[in-house]
Design a protein around this motif. Structure first.
Motif, PDB file in Angstrom:
ATOM      1  N   THR A 199       0.988  -1.298  -0.136  1.00 52.32           N
ATOM      2  CA  THR A 199       0.098   0.144   0.024  1.00 52.32           C
ATOM      3  C   THR A 199       1.107   1.251   0.114  1.00 52.32           C
ATOM      4  O   THR A 199       1.787   1.504   0.877  1.00 52.32           O
ATOM      5  CB  THR A 199      -1.068   0.010   1.292  1.00 52.32           C
TER       6      THR A 199
ATOM      7  N   ASP B  53       1.091   5.404   0.180  1.00 46.36           N
ATOM      8  CA  ASP B  53       0.256   6.640   0.360  1.00 46.36           C
ATOM      9  C   ASP B  53       1.453   7.723   0.738  1.00 46.36           C
ATOM     10  O   ASP B  53       2.571   7.362   0.490  1.00 46.36           O
ATOM     11  CB  ASP B  53      -0.476   6.481   1.599  1.00 46.36           C
TER      12      ASP B  53
ATOM     13  N   ARG C  79      -1.767  13.198  -2.689  1.00 42.86           N
ATOM     14  CA  ARG C  79      -2.907  12.591  -3.091  1.00 42.86           C
ATOM     15  C   ARG C  79      -3.451  13.257  -4.169  1.00 42.86           C
ATOM     16  O   ARG C  79      -4.621  12.326  -4.890  1.00 42.86           O
ATOM     17  CB  ARG C  79      -3.888  12.201  -1.948  1.00 42.86           C
TER      18      ARG C  79
ATOM     19  N   SER D  67      -2.933   8.103 -12.513  1.00 42.63           N
ATOM     20  CA  SER D  67      -3.787   7.135 -13.077  1.00 42.63           C
ATOM     21  C   SER D  67      -2.790   6.260 -14.136  1.00 42.63           C
ATOM     22  O   SER D  67      -3.149   5.142 -14.608  1.00 42.63           O
ATOM     23  CB  SER D  67      -4.600   7.738 -13.829  1.00 42.63           C
TER      24      SER D  67
ATOM     25  N   ILE E  82      -1.227   3.248 -12.467  1.00 40.54           N
ATOM     26  CA  ILE E  82      -2.331   2.240 -12.160  1.00 40.54           C
ATOM     27  C   ILE E  82      -2.766   1.541 -13.650  1.00 40.54           C
ATOM     28  O   ILE E  82      -2.848   0.441 -13.524  1.00 40.54           O
ATOM     29  CB  ILE E  82      -3.371   3.025 -11.410  1.00 40.54           C
TER      30      ILE E  82
ATOM     31  N   VAL F 226      -4.291  -4.018  -8.924  1.00 38.79           N
ATOM     32  CA  VAL F 226      -4.167  -2.782  -8.108  1.00 38.79           C
ATOM     33  C   VAL F 226      -5.398  -2.323  -7.593  1.00 38.79           C
ATOM     34  O   VAL F 226      -6.582  -2.414  -8.299  1.00 38.79           O
ATOM     35  CB  VAL F 226      -3.777  -1.771  -9.003  1.00 38.79           C
ATOM     36  N   GLU F 227      -5.359  -2.048  -6.166  1.00 38.38           N
ATOM     37  CA  GLU F 227      -6.821  -1.686  -5.585  1.00 38.38           C
ATOM     38  C   GLU F 227      -6.566  -0.232  -5.143  1.00 38.38           C
ATOM     39  O   GLU F 227      -6.054   0.150  -4.453  1.00 38.38           O
ATOM     40  CB  GLU F 227      -7.096  -2.530  -4.424  1.00 38.38           C
ATOM     41  N   ASP F 228      -7.645   0.418  -5.976  1.00 42.98           N
ATOM     42  CA  ASP F 228      -7.366   2.059  -5.701  1.00 42.98           C
ATOM     43  C   ASP F 228      -8.848   2.650  -5.110  1.00 42.98           C
ATOM     44  O   ASP F 228      -8.792   3.700  -5.123  1.00 42.98           O
ATOM     45  CB  ASP F 228      -7.052   2.587  -6.978  1.00 42.98           C
TER      46      ASP F 228
ATOM     47  N   PRO G 179      -8.224   6.623  -9.024  1.00 37.97           N
ATOM     48  CA  PRO G 179      -6.916   6.461  -9.296  1.00 37.97           C
ATOM     49  C   PRO G 179      -5.779   7.435  -9.013  1.00 37.97           C
ATOM     50  O   PRO G 179      -5.027   8.085  -9.648  1.00 37.97           O
ATOM     51  CB  PRO G 179      -6.897   6.331 -11.050  1.00 37.97           C
TER      52      PRO G 179
ATOM     53  N   LEU H  99      -3.097   8.218  -4.899  1.00 46.03           N
ATOM     54  CA  LEU H  99      -2.747   7.573  -3.639  1.00 46.03           C
ATOM     55  C   LEU H  99      -3.856   8.068  -2.745  1.00 46.03           C
ATOM     56  O   LEU H  99      -4.653   8.865  -2.895  1.00 46.03           O
ATOM     57  CB  LEU H  99      -1.588   8.596  -3.256  1.00 46.03           C
TER      58      LEU H  99
ATOM     59  N   PHE I 187      -3.086   3.811  -2.876  1.00 47.37           N
ATOM     60  CA  PHE I 187      -3.694   2.423  -3.565  1.00 47.37           C
ATOM     61  C   PHE I 187      -2.733   1.278  -3.216  1.00 47.37           C
ATOM     62  O   PHE I 187      -1.735   1.557  -2.593  1.00 47.37           O
ATOM     63  CB  PHE I 187      -3.591   2.484  -5.099  1.00 47.37           C
ATOM     64  N   THR I 188      -3.085   0.050  -3.464  1.00 46.84           N
ATOM     65  CA  THR I 188      -2.365  -1.168  -3.032  1.00 46.84           C
ATOM     66  C   THR I 188      -2.281  -2.058  -4.181  1.00 46.84           C
ATOM     67  O   THR I 188      -3.018  -2.230  -5.087  1.00 46.84           O
ATOM     68  CB  THR I 188      -3.277  -2.007  -2.219  1.00 46.84           C
TER      69      THR I 188
END
Length: 430
Positions: free
Chosen positions: A119, A121, A127, A132, A135, A145-147, A151, A153, A155-156
């Motif tokens: 993750t 950040d 942020r 994008s 990602i 990718v999990e956002d 798209p 910060l 995100f994981t």
């Protein structure tokens, strides 16, 4: 509270200079090079040593990120030894990107090669920085990718231990760092990478040239013969001990000091050949009516009889814009700067910030879609906001050389790429 924190807590009086400056300076190592070399060393086959790397917030964040992904960095004074990871990191990993574009863009592809859920950040301003493309690119390469549908910060990245690679198209018109990030990691992809930039012209091309140069120095096969296309063959990344060049972008305020005070400044250890964008200060000084001359290993910048306005396309060297704009605000005729629309997505919207701060001091700066028109006006004292942006702080201190009573808010933000800049500047101007 240390000195840097104290400076951040209250406005700092920028020193004024009423006579021509005659001085010299040695700036610290390049942030752009240091973070690229750290990444390549961490992905390499064997340990590598970096001599004279930059120790700053951005590089500390990169060291922390690479360490969290399994590499080790042993610091011994001016030499950092990087030991690549010998086993895959698993579990949950958190990476603090701060406000560093190189960290938030370079680390996600490395995270994809791990077996961890990473993750990323950063600071509040981070942020809203463009992410994008990173990602979207990773997803196109098969990386999860999990956002949360946004798209940016935080995100994981869910790593699986490998990335297939192959052909990929991206739009890197917001930042060349999107290209560099993928190229740095591409040799470790199963199929390498055939990367195409599609869209408006990519800014800051010298930074991609820097990336390609460093890859080739480590034996990586990179074909960049076609415009906006880079083909990286899969294979090893050789270890390589390297000396980090001085940061020529951070030399900018000192070059500007010579121009606006009618003086002369020697910048020590200026490389004869470099891919750094800051090398353009030699031609920029000439455009303002000054002069740049090599003297052995140094570069001497001298002011001309007048400080003329300029017309410059800074598309390839956009990071220099704030300090260039500060010089222009003190010039004798109008300046037009263009090609830098991408600066609206940097640490802050730099075009809006430059216009707001110079105009607050009585200046006349007009924003354009991709640049600025700067008409010199007498400037008065005031507090200059820096927006947590190191380049805005550096621009402010240049204005302070000619504007009495100028105060700089959060000058300590310069620690991002230049530790203790304010103290160095005070000694330099004195």
């Amino acid at each position: 509270m240390n000195a840097a924190q104290t400076r951040s807590a209250r406005p700092w009086p920028a020193p004024q200079r009423t006579t021509p400056l005659e001085a010299q300076v040695l700036v610290p190592g390049s942030k752009s090079l240091t973070n690229r070399l750290l990444v390549l060393a961490a992905l390499g086959d064997d340990p590598s040593a970096l001599t004279l790397p930059l120790a700053s917030r951005d590089t500390d964040l990169m060291v922390d990120a690479l360490t969290s992904l399994g590499a080790r960095v042993e610091r011994d004074g001016a030499v950092w030894t990087v030991i690549p990871a010998t086993h895959g990191v698993m579990g949950d990993v958190a990476v603090d990107c701060g406000l560093a574009g190189t960290v938030m863009r370079f680390v996600p592809p490395i995270a994809a090669l791990s077996r961890a859920s990473v993750t990323l950040d950063g600071d509040e301003r981070a942020r809203v920085r463009p992410m994008s493309t990173t990602i979207t690119a990773l997803r196109a390469l098969g990386v999860e990718v999990e956002d949360g549908g946004h798209p940016a910060l935080p995100f994981t990245v869910h790593g699986t231990g490998h990335v297939k690679g192959g052909e990929l198209q991206i739009d890197a018109s917001a930042s060349s760092q999107f290209v560099s990030a993928l190229l740095l990691t591409a040799p470790r992809f199963d199929l390498g990478l055939d990367l195409h930039h599609t869209g408006p012209p990519m800014p800051s091309h010298p930074h991609v040239e820097m990336t390609v140069t460093e890859l080739r120095r480590r034996g990586v096969d990179v074909d960049d013969s076609a415009s906006d296309r880079w083909v990286v063959r899969p294979g090893p990344i050789a270890s390589l001990d390297a000396v980090v060049e001085p940061d020529l972008s951070n030399a900018g305020p000192f070059v500007a000091a010579a121009l606006v005070t009618g003086g002369s400044v020697r910048v020590r250890s200026w490389p004869e050949s470099t891919t750094q964008a800051g090398d353009a200060w030699r031609s920029i000084a000439d455009s303002f009516g000054g002069h740049a001359e090599r003297d052995g290993g140094d570069m001497i910048f001298s002011a001309g009889e007048t400080l003329a306005g300029v017309e410059l396309d800074l598309h390839e060297i956009g990071e220099l814009t704030p300090v260039v704009a500060a010089v222009a605000a003190l010039a004798e005729s109008e300046t037009r700067l263009s090609g830098v629309a991408h600066l609206r997505g940097h640490e802050t919207d730099r075009l809006a910030a430059i216009a707001a701060e110079i105009n607050r001091l009585g200046g006349d700066v007009q924003e354009r879609e991709d640049g600025l028109i700067i008409r010199p006006r007498p400037l008065h004292s005031g507090v200059v906001s820096t927006y947590d942006d190191h380049r805005m702080a550096q621009a402010a201190v240049v204005l302070g050389l000619r504007v009495p009573g100028l105060l700089v808010e959060n000058v300590g933000t310069t620690a991002k790429t230049y530790p203790d800049f304010a103290s160095v500047w005070e000694r330099f101007v004195a």
